[in-house]
Design an enzyme around this catalytic site. Sequence first.
Site, PDB file in Angstrom:
ATOM      1  N   ILE A 147      19.628  30.924  39.238  1.00 47.82           N
ATOM      2  CA  ILE A 147      19.374  31.311  37.848  1.00 47.82           C
ATOM      3  C   ILE A 147      18.827  32.740  37.749  1.00 47.82           C
ATOM      4  CG2 ILE A 147      19.046  28.987  36.990  1.00 47.82           C
ATOM      5  CD1 ILE A 147      16.045  29.359  37.227  1.00 47.82           C
ATOM      6  N   GLU A 148      18.282  33.256  38.844  1.00 46.90           N
ATOM      7  CA  GLU A 148      17.748  34.621  38.819  1.00 46.90           C
ATOM      8  C   GLU A 148      18.867  35.668  38.897  1.00 46.90           C
ATOM      9  OE1 GLU A 148      14.954  35.982  38.321  1.00 46.90           O
ATOM     10  OE2 GLU A 148      13.463  34.412  38.480  1.00 46.90           O
ATOM     11  N   SER A 149      19.769  35.504  39.851  1.00 43.29           N
ATOM     12  CA  SER A 149      20.750  36.560  40.123  1.00 43.29           C
ATOM     13  C   SER A 149      22.179  36.078  40.276  1.00 43.29           C
ATOM     14  CB  SER A 149      20.355  37.282  41.414  1.00 43.29           C
ATOM     15  OG  SER A 149      20.378  36.360  42.508  1.00 43.29           O
ATOM     16  N   TYR A 255      13.475  28.592  31.452  1.00 48.59           N
ATOM     17  CA  TYR A 255      13.531  28.861  32.887  1.00 48.59           C
ATOM     18  C   TYR A 255      13.459  27.587  33.726  1.00 48.59           C
ATOM     19  CZ  TYR A 255      12.926  31.592  37.134  1.00 48.59           C
ATOM     20  OH  TYR A 255      13.103  32.157  38.372  1.00 48.59           O
TER      21      TYR A 255
END
Length: 540
Positions: A147-149, A255
Amino acid sequence: MKGKLITIAIAGVCALQALAAPKPTLLSIKETITDNSIVYPESFETDTKAMLQNWYLQNYTVLDADVEKRSSNVASDAEYIKRLKALPTEIEMPYNQVVRSYIDMYVQRRRTLVEAMLGMSLYYMPIFEQALEKENLPLELKYLPVIESALNPDAVSKVGAAGLWQFMISTAKGLGLEVNSLVDERRDPYRSSEKAAVYLKELHGIYGDWSLAIAAYNCGPGNVNKALRRAGGDTGVKKDFWEIYPYLPKETRGYVPAFIAANYVMTYFKHHNISPGLARKPIVTDTVSITRRVNLQQISAVLDMPIEELRVLNPQFRRDVVPAMAERPYTLCLPSHQVYSYIMSEDSIIAFNSDKYAQRDVVQPAEYREESAGFTWETKLVTKYHKVRRGETLSKIANRYGVTTASIKKANGLRKNSVNRGQVLKIETYQKVKVPLRDTTGDLDAADVDTPAAAEEPAQATKKAKKADSSATKSKKSAAKEKPAKKKAAKSTTHKVRSGESLSKIASKYPGVTVKDIQRANNLKGSKIQAGQTLVIPTK
Protein backbone atom coordinates in the site's frame (compact mmCIF):
# COMPACT_ATOMS: atom_id res chain seq x y z
CA MET A 1 -52.81 18.75 30.47
CA LYS A 2 -53.55 15.15 29.59
CA GLY A 3 -51.67 15.52 26.32
CA LYS A 4 -48.65 16.80 28.21
CA LEU A 5 -48.72 13.81 30.57
CA ILE A 6 -48.80 11.40 27.64
CA THR A 7 -45.81 13.13 26.02
CA ILE A 8 -43.86 12.94 29.25
CA ALA A 9 -44.74 9.30 29.64
CA ILE A 10 -43.54 8.47 26.12
CA ALA A 11 -40.31 10.38 26.72
CA GLY A 12 -39.77 8.47 29.92
CA VAL A 13 -40.25 5.12 28.20
CA CYS A 14 -37.75 6.12 25.50
CA ALA A 15 -35.25 7.12 28.14
CA LEU A 16 -35.64 3.82 29.96
CA GLN A 17 -35.21 1.94 26.69
CA ALA A 18 -32.05 3.90 25.95
CA LEU A 19 -30.65 3.09 29.37
CA ALA A 20 -31.57 -0.53 28.96
CA ALA A 21 -29.97 -0.83 25.50
CA PRO A 22 -26.43 -2.29 25.49
CA LYS A 23 -23.57 0.15 24.88
CA PRO A 24 -21.66 -0.20 21.59
CA THR A 25 -18.78 -2.62 22.01
CA LEU A 26 -15.32 -2.36 20.43
CA LEU A 27 -16.21 -5.27 18.16
CA SER A 28 -19.37 -3.58 16.94
CA ILE A 29 -17.44 -0.37 16.16
CA LYS A 30 -14.98 -2.29 14.02
CA GLU A 31 -17.68 -4.19 12.17
CA THR A 32 -20.16 -1.36 11.57
CA ILE A 33 -17.93 1.62 10.84
CA THR A 34 -18.53 3.29 7.47
CA ASP A 35 -16.91 6.21 5.66
CA ASN A 36 -18.26 8.02 2.61
CA SER A 37 -15.14 10.17 2.14
CA ILE A 38 -12.45 7.53 1.72
CA VAL A 39 -9.06 8.74 0.46
CA TYR A 40 -7.20 5.93 -1.28
CA PRO A 41 -3.37 5.63 -0.98
CA GLU A 42 -1.22 6.93 -3.82
CA SER A 43 -0.23 3.34 -4.64
CA PHE A 44 -3.69 2.88 -6.19
CA GLU A 45 -2.75 5.57 -8.71
CA THR A 46 0.26 3.60 -9.96
CA ASP A 47 0.59 3.59 -13.73
CA THR A 48 0.29 -0.14 -14.33
CA LYS A 49 1.25 0.15 -18.00
CA ALA A 50 4.55 1.74 -17.02
CA MET A 51 4.99 -0.73 -14.19
CA LEU A 52 4.60 -3.68 -16.55
CA GLN A 53 7.59 -2.34 -18.51
CA ASN A 54 9.76 -3.08 -15.48
CA TRP A 55 12.83 -5.00 -16.63
CA TYR A 56 12.46 -7.60 -13.86
CA LEU A 57 8.80 -8.31 -14.68
CA GLN A 58 9.57 -8.67 -18.37
CA ASN A 59 12.60 -10.93 -17.96
CA TYR A 60 11.95 -12.96 -14.81
CA THR A 61 8.16 -13.42 -14.62
CA VAL A 62 5.21 -14.56 -16.69
CA LEU A 63 2.03 -12.49 -16.29
CA ASP A 64 -1.56 -13.10 -17.44
CA ALA A 65 -2.43 -10.60 -20.17
CA ASP A 66 -6.17 -11.37 -19.82
CA VAL A 67 -6.46 -10.70 -16.10
CA GLU A 68 -8.84 -7.75 -16.61
CA LYS A 69 -11.23 -9.87 -18.69
CA ARG A 70 -11.81 -12.54 -16.07
CA SER A 71 -14.61 -12.44 -13.51
CA SER A 72 -13.63 -10.88 -10.19
CA ASN A 73 -15.85 -13.29 -8.19
CA VAL A 74 -17.02 -10.75 -5.63
CA ALA A 75 -17.75 -12.55 -2.34
CA SER A 76 -20.33 -11.89 0.35
CA ASP A 77 -19.58 -10.09 3.59
CA ALA A 78 -19.79 -13.39 5.43
CA GLU A 79 -17.21 -14.95 3.11
CA TYR A 80 -14.82 -12.00 3.51
CA ILE A 81 -15.15 -12.22 7.30
CA LYS A 82 -14.46 -15.94 7.19
CA ARG A 83 -11.36 -15.58 4.98
CA LEU A 84 -9.89 -12.71 7.04
CA LYS A 85 -10.43 -14.66 10.22
CA ALA A 86 -8.57 -17.62 8.70
CA LEU A 87 -5.41 -15.57 8.02
CA PRO A 88 -2.56 -16.81 10.26
CA THR A 89 -1.71 -13.33 11.55
CA GLU A 90 -0.76 -11.85 14.90
CA ILE A 91 -2.21 -8.49 13.89
CA GLU A 92 -6.02 -8.34 14.10
CA MET A 93 -7.79 -8.25 10.69
CA PRO A 94 -11.38 -7.09 11.36
CA TYR A 95 -13.90 -6.58 8.58
CA ASN A 96 -16.18 -3.61 7.89
CA GLN A 97 -17.46 -1.60 4.95
CA VAL A 98 -14.26 0.50 4.80
CA VAL A 99 -12.14 -2.65 4.53
CA ARG A 100 -14.50 -4.00 1.89
CA SER A 101 -14.14 -0.85 -0.22
CA TYR A 102 -10.38 -1.49 -0.40
CA ILE A 103 -10.81 -5.19 -1.18
CA ASP A 104 -13.22 -4.29 -3.99
CA MET A 105 -10.73 -1.74 -5.34
CA TYR A 106 -8.01 -4.40 -5.55
CA VAL A 107 -10.02 -7.36 -6.90
CA GLN A 108 -12.26 -5.42 -9.28
CA ARG A 109 -10.61 -2.21 -10.50
CA ARG A 110 -6.87 -2.75 -9.89
CA ARG A 111 -6.47 -6.35 -10.98
CA THR A 112 -3.47 -5.70 -13.26
CA LEU A 113 -1.76 -3.85 -10.40
CA VAL A 114 -2.28 -6.85 -8.12
CA GLU A 115 -0.85 -9.21 -10.73
CA ALA A 116 2.22 -6.99 -11.20
CA MET A 117 2.75 -6.79 -7.42
CA LEU A 118 2.47 -10.57 -7.18
CA GLY A 119 5.22 -10.80 -9.79
CA MET A 120 7.46 -8.32 -7.92
CA SER A 121 6.78 -10.09 -4.61
CA LEU A 122 8.75 -13.12 -5.83
CA TYR A 123 11.87 -10.98 -5.37
CA TYR A 124 10.96 -8.55 -2.59
CA MET A 125 8.94 -10.60 -0.07
CA PRO A 126 11.91 -12.73 1.09
CA ILE A 127 13.85 -9.49 1.75
CA PHE A 128 10.96 -8.06 3.82
CA GLU A 129 10.47 -11.28 5.75
CA GLN A 130 14.16 -11.50 6.62
CA ALA A 131 14.16 -7.95 8.04
CA LEU A 132 10.95 -8.49 10.04
CA GLU A 133 12.14 -11.83 11.37
CA LYS A 134 15.37 -10.23 12.58
CA GLU A 135 13.34 -7.84 14.78
CA ASN A 136 10.86 -10.59 15.78
CA LEU A 137 7.91 -8.73 14.23
CA PRO A 138 4.71 -10.12 12.69
CA LEU A 139 5.47 -11.25 9.14
CA GLU A 140 2.17 -9.87 7.82
CA LEU A 141 3.83 -6.43 8.01
CA LYS A 142 5.59 -7.40 4.77
CA TYR A 143 2.48 -6.16 2.95
CA LEU A 144 2.91 -2.55 4.11
CA PRO A 145 5.03 -1.75 1.01
CA VAL A 146 2.09 -2.98 -1.10
CA ILE A 147 0.00 0.00 0.00
CA GLU A 148 3.00 2.32 0.42
CA SER A 149 4.69 1.96 -2.97
CA ALA A 150 3.01 -0.89 -4.92
CA LEU A 151 6.43 -2.59 -4.58
CA ASN A 152 8.16 0.06 -6.68
CA PRO A 153 11.54 1.03 -5.14
CA ASP A 154 11.62 4.22 -7.21
CA ALA A 155 8.19 5.41 -6.06
CA VAL A 156 8.11 9.01 -4.81
CA SER A 157 5.00 10.45 -3.16
CA LYS A 158 3.56 13.93 -3.61
CA VAL A 159 5.13 15.00 -0.31
CA GLY A 160 8.58 13.57 -1.08
CA ALA A 161 8.48 10.15 0.62
CA ALA A 162 10.49 7.64 -1.42
CA GLY A 163 11.32 3.97 -1.76
CA LEU A 164 9.52 0.74 -1.04
CA TRP A 165 8.68 1.81 2.53
CA GLN A 166 8.06 5.48 1.61
CA PHE A 167 10.37 7.19 4.09
CA MET A 168 10.57 10.97 4.31
CA ILE A 169 14.17 12.26 4.22
CA SER A 170 14.11 13.40 7.86
CA THR A 171 12.81 10.03 9.07
CA ALA A 172 15.29 8.14 6.89
CA LYS A 173 18.28 10.11 8.14
CA GLY A 174 17.05 9.76 11.72
CA LEU A 175 17.12 5.99 11.23
CA GLY A 176 20.66 6.11 9.81
CA LEU A 177 19.88 5.81 6.10
CA GLU A 178 22.08 7.73 3.67
CA VAL A 179 20.32 10.19 1.40
CA ASN A 180 22.26 12.49 -0.93
CA SER A 181 22.54 13.35 -4.62
CA LEU A 182 24.19 10.03 -5.55
CA VAL A 183 22.90 7.55 -2.97
CA ASP A 184 19.37 7.15 -1.60
CA GLU A 185 19.15 4.17 0.73
CA ARG A 186 15.39 4.66 1.01
CA ARG A 187 15.35 2.87 -2.37
CA ASP A 188 17.67 0.07 -1.24
CA PRO A 189 15.43 -2.97 -0.60
CA TYR A 190 17.74 -4.42 2.05
CA ARG A 191 18.71 -1.27 3.98
CA SER A 192 15.24 0.31 3.90
CA SER A 193 13.59 -2.94 5.04
CA GLU A 194 16.00 -3.24 7.96
CA LYS A 195 15.23 0.32 9.11
CA ALA A 196 11.48 -0.03 8.52
CA ALA A 197 11.43 -3.04 10.84
CA VAL A 198 13.34 -1.07 13.49
CA TYR A 199 10.94 1.87 13.16
CA LEU A 200 7.83 -0.31 13.35
CA LYS A 201 9.20 -1.97 16.48
CA GLU A 202 9.74 1.46 18.07
CA LEU A 203 6.18 2.53 17.24
CA HIS A 204 4.70 -0.66 18.68
CA GLY A 205 6.75 -0.06 21.81
CA ILE A 206 5.09 3.35 22.15
CA TYR A 207 1.46 2.25 21.71
CA GLY A 208 1.44 -1.46 22.52
CA ASP A 209 -1.11 -1.87 19.70
CA TRP A 210 -0.36 -2.75 16.10
CA SER A 211 -3.27 -0.84 14.58
CA LEU A 212 -2.03 2.39 16.23
CA ALA A 213 1.59 1.62 15.33
CA ILE A 214 0.63 1.13 11.67
CA ALA A 215 -1.40 4.36 11.69
CA ALA A 216 1.58 6.21 13.24
CA TYR A 217 3.83 4.80 10.51
CA ASN A 218 1.61 6.57 8.00
CA CYS A 219 0.90 9.94 9.63
CA GLY A 220 3.46 10.16 12.43
CA PRO A 221 3.12 9.67 16.20
CA GLY A 222 2.13 13.33 16.66
CA ASN A 223 -1.11 12.93 14.69
CA VAL A 224 -1.97 9.66 16.43
CA ASN A 225 -1.36 11.19 19.87
CA LYS A 226 -3.55 14.14 18.93
CA ALA A 227 -6.35 11.80 17.82
CA LEU A 228 -6.06 9.82 21.06
CA ARG A 229 -6.45 12.98 23.14
CA ARG A 230 -9.47 14.11 21.14
CA ALA A 231 -11.03 10.65 21.53
CA GLY A 232 -10.60 10.81 25.31
CA GLY A 233 -7.42 8.82 25.47
CA ASP A 234 -6.51 10.42 28.80
CA THR A 235 -9.25 8.53 30.63
CA GLY A 236 -6.99 5.57 31.26
CA VAL A 237 -9.02 3.30 28.95
CA LYS A 238 -6.88 1.77 26.23
CA LYS A 239 -8.05 2.66 22.71
CA ASP A 240 -7.18 1.34 19.27
CA PHE A 241 -7.28 2.61 15.68
CA TRP A 242 -11.03 2.10 15.21
CA GLU A 243 -11.99 4.15 18.26
CA ILE A 244 -9.93 7.17 17.17
CA TYR A 245 -10.85 6.72 13.48
CA PRO A 246 -12.92 9.95 13.13
CA TYR A 247 -10.11 12.05 14.63
CA LEU A 248 -7.34 10.88 12.30
CA PRO A 249 -6.29 12.60 9.03
CA LYS A 250 -8.41 11.39 6.10
CA GLU A 251 -5.46 9.67 4.44
CA THR A 252 -4.67 7.71 7.59
CA ARG A 253 -8.27 6.58 8.15
CA GLY A 254 -7.93 4.32 5.13
CA TYR A 255 -4.41 3.14 5.96
CA VAL A 256 -5.20 0.26 8.32
CA PRO A 257 -8.19 -0.86 6.17
CA ALA A 258 -5.88 -0.80 3.12
CA PHE A 259 -3.32 -2.88 5.03
CA ILE A 260 -5.99 -5.45 5.86
CA ALA A 261 -7.13 -5.49 2.22
CA ALA A 262 -3.54 -5.94 1.02
CA ASN A 263 -3.14 -8.99 3.26
CA TYR A 264 -6.40 -10.34 1.90
CA VAL A 265 -5.73 -9.87 -1.81
CA MET A 266 -2.10 -11.06 -1.68
CA THR A 267 -3.37 -14.25 -0.02
CA TYR A 268 -6.73 -14.91 -1.72
CA PHE A 269 -5.98 -13.61 -5.26
CA LYS A 270 -6.81 -16.99 -6.79
CA HIS A 271 -10.38 -16.75 -5.46
CA HIS A 272 -10.84 -13.70 -7.69
CA ASN A 273 -9.32 -15.15 -10.89
CA ILE A 274 -6.08 -13.21 -10.54
CA SER A 275 -3.11 -15.29 -11.64
CA PRO A 276 0.10 -15.08 -9.63
CA GLY A 277 3.23 -13.85 -11.32
CA LEU A 278 5.09 -17.02 -12.23
CA ALA A 279 8.88 -17.13 -12.20
CA ARG A 280 10.18 -17.46 -15.76
CA LYS A 281 13.65 -18.17 -14.37
CA PRO A 282 15.01 -17.89 -10.85
CA ILE A 283 16.93 -14.76 -9.86
CA VAL A 284 19.59 -15.63 -7.33
CA THR A 285 21.65 -12.68 -6.10
CA ASP A 286 24.71 -12.06 -3.99
CA THR A 287 26.57 -8.95 -2.90
CA VAL A 288 30.12 -7.68 -3.23
CA SER A 289 31.77 -4.89 -1.25
CA ILE A 290 32.97 -1.99 -3.44
CA THR A 291 35.86 0.19 -2.24
CA ARG A 292 36.52 2.16 -5.43
CA ARG A 293 34.31 4.61 -7.26
CA VAL A 294 32.63 2.97 -10.23
CA ASN A 295 29.76 3.65 -12.61
CA LEU A 296 27.10 1.03 -13.33
CA GLN A 297 27.66 1.72 -17.03
CA GLN A 298 31.26 0.51 -16.67
CA ILE A 299 30.10 -2.70 -15.00
CA SER A 300 27.45 -3.22 -17.66
CA ALA A 301 29.97 -2.84 -20.50
CA VAL A 302 32.73 -5.06 -19.10
CA LEU A 303 30.52 -7.82 -17.64
CA ASP A 304 28.11 -7.64 -20.61
CA MET A 305 25.10 -7.14 -18.30
CA PRO A 306 21.97 -5.14 -19.14
CA ILE A 307 22.18 -1.78 -17.39
CA GLU A 308 18.47 -2.19 -16.51
CA GLU A 309 19.27 -5.31 -14.49
CA LEU A 310 21.94 -3.48 -12.51
CA ARG A 311 19.50 -0.66 -11.80
CA VAL A 312 16.74 -3.03 -10.68
CA LEU A 313 19.11 -4.74 -8.26
CA ASN A 314 20.69 -1.47 -7.05
CA PRO A 315 18.01 1.25 -7.13
CA GLN A 316 19.77 3.16 -4.33
CA PHE A 317 22.40 4.51 -6.75
CA ARG A 318 20.39 7.38 -8.20
CA ARG A 319 22.85 8.50 -10.90
CA ASP A 320 24.40 5.07 -11.68
CA VAL A 321 27.42 6.10 -9.57
CA VAL A 322 28.76 3.99 -6.70
CA PRO A 323 30.82 6.65 -4.82
CA ALA A 324 32.87 4.10 -2.92
CA MET A 325 36.19 4.68 -1.16
CA ALA A 326 38.37 2.52 1.07
CA GLU A 327 37.03 4.32 4.14
CA ARG A 328 33.43 4.23 2.84
CA PRO A 329 32.65 0.97 1.03
CA TYR A 330 29.27 0.23 -0.58
CA THR A 331 27.47 -3.03 -1.21
CA LEU A 332 26.65 -3.90 -4.82
CA CYS A 333 23.97 -6.49 -5.57
CA LEU A 334 24.64 -8.74 -8.57
CA PRO A 335 23.35 -12.04 -9.96
CA SER A 336 25.30 -14.72 -8.10
CA HIS A 337 27.13 -15.92 -11.20
CA GLN A 338 28.43 -12.39 -11.84
CA VAL A 339 29.96 -11.72 -8.41
CA TYR A 340 33.15 -13.67 -9.11
CA SER A 341 33.36 -12.07 -12.56
CA TYR A 342 33.26 -8.64 -10.97
CA ILE A 343 35.99 -9.49 -8.47
CA MET A 344 38.28 -10.82 -11.20
CA SER A 345 37.56 -7.94 -13.58
CA GLU A 346 37.43 -5.02 -11.14
CA ASP A 347 40.61 -3.35 -12.46
CA SER A 348 39.33 -3.58 -16.02
CA ILE A 349 35.95 -2.21 -14.97
CA ILE A 350 37.48 0.79 -13.20
CA ALA A 351 39.78 1.47 -16.17
CA PHE A 352 36.99 1.25 -18.78
CA ASN A 353 36.35 4.75 -20.14
CA SER A 354 38.02 6.10 -16.99
CA ASP A 355 38.40 9.57 -18.51
CA LYS A 356 34.63 9.76 -18.88
CA TYR A 357 33.61 8.34 -15.51
CA ALA A 358 36.50 9.10 -13.12
CA GLN A 359 36.20 12.01 -10.72
CA ARG A 360 39.13 14.43 -10.65
CA ASP A 361 40.82 14.85 -7.27
CA VAL A 362 42.60 18.16 -7.88
CA VAL A 363 41.89 20.77 -10.56
CA GLN A 364 43.98 23.90 -11.03
CA PRO A 365 42.10 26.85 -12.54
CA ALA A 366 43.50 28.18 -15.81
CA GLU A 367 45.35 31.47 -15.66
CA TYR A 368 43.99 34.37 -17.68
CA ARG A 369 46.11 35.05 -20.75
CA GLU A 370 45.67 38.29 -22.63
CA GLU A 371 46.85 36.71 -25.85
CA SER A 372 44.33 38.64 -27.87
CA ALA A 373 46.01 41.83 -26.66
CA GLY A 374 49.49 40.44 -27.37
CA PHE A 375 50.41 39.92 -23.71
CA THR A 376 50.80 37.09 -21.24
CA TRP A 377 51.50 37.04 -17.51
CA GLU A 378 54.78 35.92 -15.92
CA THR A 379 56.23 36.05 -12.42
CA LYS A 380 59.53 37.93 -12.44
CA LEU A 381 61.94 39.64 -10.08
CA VAL A 382 61.24 43.36 -10.39
CA THR A 383 62.79 46.45 -8.89
CA LYS A 384 60.64 49.17 -7.37
CA TYR A 385 61.55 52.44 -5.70
CA HIS A 386 60.02 53.78 -2.51
CA LYS A 387 60.35 57.27 -1.05
CA VAL A 388 60.27 57.12 2.75
CA ARG A 389 57.42 59.10 4.27
CA ARG A 390 57.09 60.61 7.74
CA GLY A 391 56.72 57.96 10.42
CA GLU A 392 57.59 55.01 8.16
CA THR A 393 59.97 52.35 9.42
CA LEU A 394 61.96 49.76 7.54
CA SER A 395 59.73 46.92 8.77
CA LYS A 396 56.57 48.79 7.76
CA ILE A 397 57.95 49.36 4.26
CA ALA A 398 58.99 45.68 4.03
CA ASN A 399 55.46 44.56 4.97
CA ARG A 400 53.98 46.83 2.32
CA TYR A 401 55.94 45.16 -0.47
CA GLY A 402 55.90 41.63 0.98
CA VAL A 403 59.66 41.43 1.46
CA THR A 404 62.02 41.21 4.43
CA THR A 405 63.93 44.08 6.04
CA ALA A 406 67.16 42.17 5.35
CA SER A 407 66.47 42.16 1.59
CA ILE A 408 65.88 45.95 1.60
CA LYS A 409 69.08 46.55 3.59
CA LYS A 410 71.04 44.36 1.18
CA ALA A 411 69.60 46.04 -1.94
CA ASN A 412 70.43 49.50 -0.56
CA GLY A 413 73.70 48.75 1.27
CA LEU A 414 72.21 49.67 4.64
CA ARG A 415 73.86 48.57 7.89
CA LYS A 416 71.17 49.83 10.29
CA ASN A 417 67.40 49.49 10.37
CA SER A 418 66.86 53.23 10.55
CA VAL A 419 65.67 55.18 7.49
CA ASN A 420 65.15 58.89 6.93
CA ARG A 421 62.18 60.80 5.59
CA GLY A 422 62.67 61.49 1.86
CA GLN A 423 65.17 58.67 1.45
CA VAL A 424 64.63 56.62 -1.72
CA LEU A 425 64.90 52.86 -1.25
CA LYS A 426 65.28 50.17 -3.92
CA ILE A 427 62.83 47.31 -3.38
CA GLU A 428 63.42 43.96 -5.13
CA THR A 429 60.39 41.67 -5.16
CA TYR A 430 58.66 39.03 -7.28
CA GLN A 431 55.51 40.09 -9.09
CA LYS A 432 53.21 38.92 -11.88
CA VAL A 433 53.74 41.20 -14.84
CA LYS A 434 52.49 41.47 -18.42
CA VAL A 435 55.05 40.37 -20.96
CA PRO A 436 54.70 40.82 -24.74
CA LEU A 437 54.15 37.48 -26.45
CA ARG A 438 56.77 38.38 -29.05
CA ASP A 439 59.46 38.39 -26.34
CA THR A 440 58.87 36.59 -23.06
CA THR A 441 62.53 36.63 -22.05
CA GLY A 442 64.99 39.28 -21.00
CA ASP A 443 65.02 41.89 -18.28
CA LEU A 444 61.74 43.44 -17.21
CA ASP A 445 61.36 47.08 -17.94
CA ALA A 446 60.12 49.09 -14.97
CA ALA A 447 57.46 50.70 -17.16
CA ASP A 448 55.58 47.34 -17.27
CA VAL A 449 55.21 47.15 -13.46
CA ASP A 450 52.60 48.79 -11.28
CA THR A 451 54.51 51.05 -8.88
CA PRO A 452 53.07 52.85 -5.82
CA ALA A 453 52.32 56.46 -6.73
CA ALA A 454 54.59 57.86 -4.01
CA ALA A 455 57.54 55.79 -5.18
CA GLU A 456 58.02 57.47 -8.56
CA GLU A 457 60.12 60.61 -8.21
CA PRO A 458 62.00 62.43 -10.97
CA ALA A 459 65.35 61.39 -9.53
CA GLN A 460 64.37 57.73 -9.66
CA ALA A 461 62.94 58.08 -13.13
CA THR A 462 66.33 59.43 -14.25
CA LYS A 463 68.12 56.49 -12.68
CA LYS A 464 65.79 54.05 -14.43
CA ALA A 465 66.27 55.87 -17.71
CA LYS A 466 70.03 55.48 -17.41
CA LYS A 467 69.56 51.80 -16.65
CA ALA A 468 67.29 51.48 -19.67
CA ASP A 469 69.89 53.22 -21.87
CA SER A 470 72.53 50.84 -20.62
CA SER A 471 70.27 47.86 -21.36
CA ALA A 472 69.55 49.26 -24.82
CA THR A 473 73.26 49.66 -25.54
CA LYS A 474 73.91 46.07 -24.46
CA SER A 475 71.05 44.91 -26.68
CA LYS A 476 72.58 46.72 -29.68
CA LYS A 477 75.97 45.10 -29.10
CA SER A 478 74.37 41.67 -28.72
CA ALA A 479 72.34 42.20 -31.88
CA ALA A 480 75.51 43.07 -33.83
CA LYS A 481 77.10 39.79 -32.81
CA GLU A 482 74.11 37.65 -33.76
CA LYS A 483 73.85 35.72 -36.98
CA PRO A 484 72.46 37.45 -40.10
CA ALA A 485 69.41 35.16 -39.96
CA LYS A 486 67.93 37.30 -37.20
CA LYS A 487 67.04 40.21 -39.48
CA LYS A 488 64.10 41.33 -37.33
CA ALA A 489 66.39 42.66 -34.57
CA ALA A 490 68.45 44.67 -37.09
CA LYS A 491 65.33 46.49 -38.38
CA SER A 492 64.48 48.26 -35.14
CA THR A 493 66.00 50.69 -32.71
CA THR A 494 65.05 52.09 -29.33
CA HIS A 495 64.05 55.52 -28.20
CA LYS A 496 64.12 56.89 -24.65
CA VAL A 497 61.09 59.07 -24.03
CA ARG A 498 61.99 62.58 -22.93
CA SER A 499 59.82 64.93 -20.94
CA GLY A 500 57.12 66.53 -23.12
CA GLU A 501 57.43 64.05 -25.99
CA SER A 502 54.38 62.45 -27.60
CA LEU A 503 54.08 59.48 -29.96
CA SER A 504 53.50 61.75 -32.97
CA LYS A 505 56.55 63.84 -32.10
CA ILE A 506 58.70 60.73 -31.73
CA ALA A 507 57.38 59.27 -35.01
CA SER A 508 58.34 62.46 -36.84
CA LYS A 509 61.98 61.91 -35.85
CA TYR A 510 62.15 58.61 -37.73
CA PRO A 511 61.53 58.73 -41.51
CA GLY A 512 58.65 56.55 -42.68
CA VAL A 513 57.58 55.61 -39.12
CA THR A 514 53.96 56.29 -38.08
CA VAL A 515 52.31 56.41 -34.67
CA LYS A 516 50.56 53.08 -35.43
CA ASP A 517 53.96 51.51 -36.21
CA ILE A 518 55.24 52.49 -32.76
CA GLN A 519 52.02 51.33 -31.05
CA ARG A 520 52.15 47.98 -32.84
CA ALA A 521 55.84 47.43 -32.05
CA ASN A 522 55.28 48.18 -28.34
CA ASN A 523 51.80 46.64 -27.98
CA LEU A 524 50.34 49.98 -26.95
CA LYS A 525 46.56 50.27 -26.95
CA GLY A 526 46.56 54.05 -26.56
CA SER A 527 48.97 56.94 -26.93
CA LYS A 528 49.92 57.27 -23.26
CA ILE A 529 53.69 57.22 -22.60
CA GLN A 530 55.90 58.56 -19.83
CA ALA A 531 59.32 60.15 -19.47
CA GLY A 532 62.11 57.60 -19.17
CA GLN A 533 60.16 54.90 -20.99
CA THR A 534 62.11 53.02 -23.69
CA LEU A 535 60.23 52.40 -26.93
CA VAL A 536 61.05 50.05 -29.78
CA ILE A 537 61.12 52.02 -33.07
CA PRO A 538 60.74 49.95 -36.27
CA THR A 539 62.93 51.20 -39.10
CA LYS A 540 61.89 51.23 -42.74
